[in-house]
Enzyme design. Structure first.
Site, PDB file in Angstrom:
ATOM      1  N   PRO A  88      -0.575  -7.283   1.966  1.00 42.63           N
ATOM      2  CA  PRO A  88      -0.458  -8.900   2.424  1.00 42.63           C
ATOM      3  C   PRO A  88       1.046  -9.249   2.980  1.00 42.63           C
ATOM      4  O   PRO A  88       1.057 -10.378   3.590  1.00 42.63           O
ATOM      5  CB  PRO A  88      -0.818  -9.732   1.477  1.00 42.63           C
ATOM      6  N   GLU A 116      -3.683  -5.136  -7.700  1.00 47.39           N
ATOM      7  CA  GLU A 116      -3.092  -6.148  -7.322  1.00 47.39           C
ATOM      8  C   GLU A 116      -1.857  -5.869  -6.440  1.00 47.39           C
ATOM      9  O   GLU A 116      -1.023  -6.481  -6.233  1.00 47.39           O
ATOM     10  CB  GLU A 116      -2.337  -6.817  -8.472  1.00 47.39           C
ATOM     11  N   ARG A 153      -8.804   2.180  20.941  1.00 46.97           N
ATOM     12  CA  ARG A 153      -9.416   1.552  21.885  1.00 46.97           C
ATOM     13  C   ARG A 153      -8.624   1.534  23.043  1.00 46.97           C
ATOM     14  O   ARG A 153      -8.855   1.410  24.260  1.00 46.97           O
ATOM     15  CB  ARG A 153      -9.796   0.126  21.841  1.00 46.97           C
ATOM     16  N   ASP A 168      -7.100  -6.013  28.104  1.00 47.02           N
ATOM     17  CA  ASP A 168      -6.085  -6.473  29.083  1.00 47.02           C
ATOM     18  C   ASP A 168      -5.819  -8.253  29.052  1.00 47.02           C
ATOM     19  O   ASP A 168      -4.804  -8.453  29.243  1.00 47.02           O
ATOM     20  CB  ASP A 168      -6.548  -5.912  30.362  1.00 47.02           C
TER      21      ASP A 168
HETATM   22  N1  LIG Z   1      -3.208  -5.524   5.188  1.00 47.23           N
HETATM   23  C1  LIG Z   1      -3.514  -6.166   4.679  1.00 47.23           C
HETATM   24  C2  LIG Z   1      -4.069  -7.018   3.783  1.00 47.23           C
HETATM   25  C3  LIG Z   1      -4.309  -7.320   2.401  1.00 47.23           C
HETATM   26  C4  LIG Z   1      -4.191  -6.136   1.351  1.00 47.23           C
HETATM   27  C5  LIG Z   1      -3.475  -4.940   1.837  1.00 47.23           C
HETATM   28  C6  LIG Z   1      -3.463  -4.045   0.653  1.00 47.23           C
HETATM   29  C7  LIG Z   1      -3.615  -4.077  -0.763  1.00 47.23           C
HETATM   30  C8  LIG Z   1      -3.599  -3.770  -1.884  1.00 47.23           C
HETATM   31  C9  LIG Z   1      -4.127  -4.389  -2.646  1.00 47.23           C
HETATM   32  N2  LIG Z   1      -4.593  -5.468  -2.039  1.00 47.23           N
HETATM   33  C10 LIG Z   1      -4.979  -6.637  -2.917  1.00 47.23           C
HETATM   34  C11 LIG Z   1      -4.148  -7.671  -3.185  1.00 47.23           C
HETATM   35  C12 LIG Z   1      -4.725  -8.762  -3.963  1.00 47.23           C
HETATM   36  C13 LIG Z   1      -3.681  -9.731  -4.164  1.00 47.23           C
HETATM   37  C14 LIG Z   1      -2.407  -9.750  -3.909  1.00 47.23           C
HETATM   38  C15 LIG Z   1      -1.893  -8.530  -3.291  1.00 47.23           C
HETATM   39  N3  LIG Z   1      -3.059  -7.369  -2.759  1.00 47.23           N
HETATM   40  C16 LIG Z   1      -4.337  -5.456  -0.822  1.00 47.23           C
HETATM   41  C17 LIG Z   1      -4.562  -6.438   0.346  1.00 47.23           C
HETATM   42  N4  LIG Z   1      -4.807  -8.341   2.007  1.00 47.23           N
HETATM   43  N5  LIG Z   1      -4.750  -9.175   3.304  1.00 47.23           N
HETATM   44  C18 LIG Z   1      -4.298  -8.482   4.323  1.00 47.23           C
HETATM   45  N6  LIG Z   1      -4.182  -8.845   5.498  1.00 47.23           N
END
Ligand SMILES: N#Cc1c(-c2ccc3ccn(Cc4ccccn4)c3c2)n[nH]c1N
Length: 238
Positions: A88, A116, A153, A168
Site C-alpha cells: 500500500p 499487516e 496485454r 492506446d
Molecule cells: N499493491 C497493493 C495494495 C495493497 C497490499 C499489498 C500487499 C499487502 C501485504 C499485506 N497487505 C495487507 C495490509 C493491510 C493493511 C496494511 C498493510 N497491508 C497488503 C496490501 N493494499 N492496497 C493496495 N493497492
C-alpha cells in the site's frame, strides 16, 4: 516475458492465469508464469511465515527469512529480473508504468505479502515498491495479477489487433468510448443511431466526444496534453 510470483497463496495466481488473454499468452509461449509458495522457503516444521510485530501493534508481520531464501533461490541462475514488492506504500501503478515494465524487463518477480505487511528489511532486496491504488487489500496477490494482466496485454502478439487500441486511447490521456452490440433494441434501450449509420467519420467523432465526455465526468485528472482538435471538442462539451 517471465513472471515469478512469491506468495503464501499460489492457488490465487494459478487459478487466474489459466483464463482469458493471459491463458492465451501462456499457450502461445509469449508469457511464462511461475508461482512459488513462500512456505517452501521456511526452515521450521510448521512452515511459519509470520510473527508478532516488534514495538507492539495489531496483527502479524511476515518474516524476512522466507522472502530472502526465495529471492536467493531465484537469483541463483544469475539471470536479470526486476523485483517488485506489492505494498500500500508503493508508487502508484499506472498504464505508463505497465508500459515501462514491458519495455524494460524480460523477467519480473512479484513479491506478495499478507497479514499487516512484511518485514521492512525485505525492501533491501527489491527494485520497486508498487501499489495499484488508494485502497487497502488483504494481500499482494490481486495487485500482482493486475500488474501481470496489464503488462501482458502490452506485449506484441498477446492480444488480437482489435483490442490493442483500448490501451492506446488510455495512454493518450482519456477513457474509452461506450461500446454496444446486439440487440439493437433491448427493452426500449436503443443503440445510438450514429453507430448504425456506417459513416465511419461520424462514428469516430461521436466516439471521441463520448470518450472526452466520460473522462471530463469521471477522470478530469487525465485531461492533460490534449491535441488542439481534442481540446476543441472538449470546449464544446463544457
Ligand atoms: N499493491 C497493493 C495494495 C495493497 C497490499 C499489498 C500487499 C499487502 C501485504 C499485506 N497487505 C495487507 C495490509 C493491510 C493493511 C496494511 C498493510 N497491508 C497488503 C496490501 N493494499 N492496497 C493496495 N493497492
Amino acid at each position: 516475458m517471465k513472471f515469478e510470483v512469491l506468495t503464501i497463496f499460489p492457488e490465487i495466481i494459478e487459478c487466474y492465469i489459466k483464463h482469458g488473454v493471459l491463458g492465451k499468452a501462456l499457450n502461445k509461449g509469449i508469457v511464462e508464469v511461475k508461482v512459488y509458495n513462500l512456505r517452501d522457503f521456511t526452515s521450521d516444521k510448521h512452515k511459519k511465515v509470520d510473527d508478532y510485530p516488534y514495538g507492539g501493534g495489531a496483527g502479524m508481520v511476515m518474516q524476512i527469512e522466507p522472502f530472502y531464501n526465495a529471492i536467493m533461490h531465484l537469483k541463483a541462475d544469475e539471470k536479470p529480473r526486476k523485483l517488485v514488492l506489492l505494498s500500500p506504500q508503493g508508487r502508484k501503478f499506472t498504464q505508463k508504468l505497465a508500459q515501462k515494465f514491458m519495455e524494460e524487463s524480460k523477467a519480473m518477480v512479484l513479491i506478495c505479502g499478507r497479514y499487516e505487511g512484511i518485514d521492512e528489511r525485505v525492501k533491501a532486496f527489491v527494485d520497486e515498491e508498487v501499489s495499484i491504488g488508494d485502497y487497502v487489500l488483504s494481500g499482494g496477490e490481486l495487485a500482482a495479477l493486475v500488474i501481470i494482466d496489464s503488462v501482458v496485454r502490452l506485449i506484441p502478439g498477446a492480444l488480437g489487433d482489435e483490442l490493442s487500441a483500448v490501451e492506446d486511447s488510455f495512454m493518450k490521456g482519456f477513457l474509452d468510448y461506450p461500446h454496444y452490440t446486439r440487440p439493437e433494441d433491448f427493452k426500449g434501450m436503443k443503440v445510438p443511431e450514429v453507430l448504425l449509420s456506417g459513416d465511419h467519420k461520424k462514428i469516430a467523432l461521436w466516439r471521441k466526444r463520448q470518450a472526452l465526455k466520460n473522462t471530463l465526468k469521471n477522470r478530469p485528472d487525465l485531461l492533460k496534453n490534449l491535441s488542439p482538435e481534442d481540446m476543441r471538442i472538449l470546449k464544446e462539451l463544457c
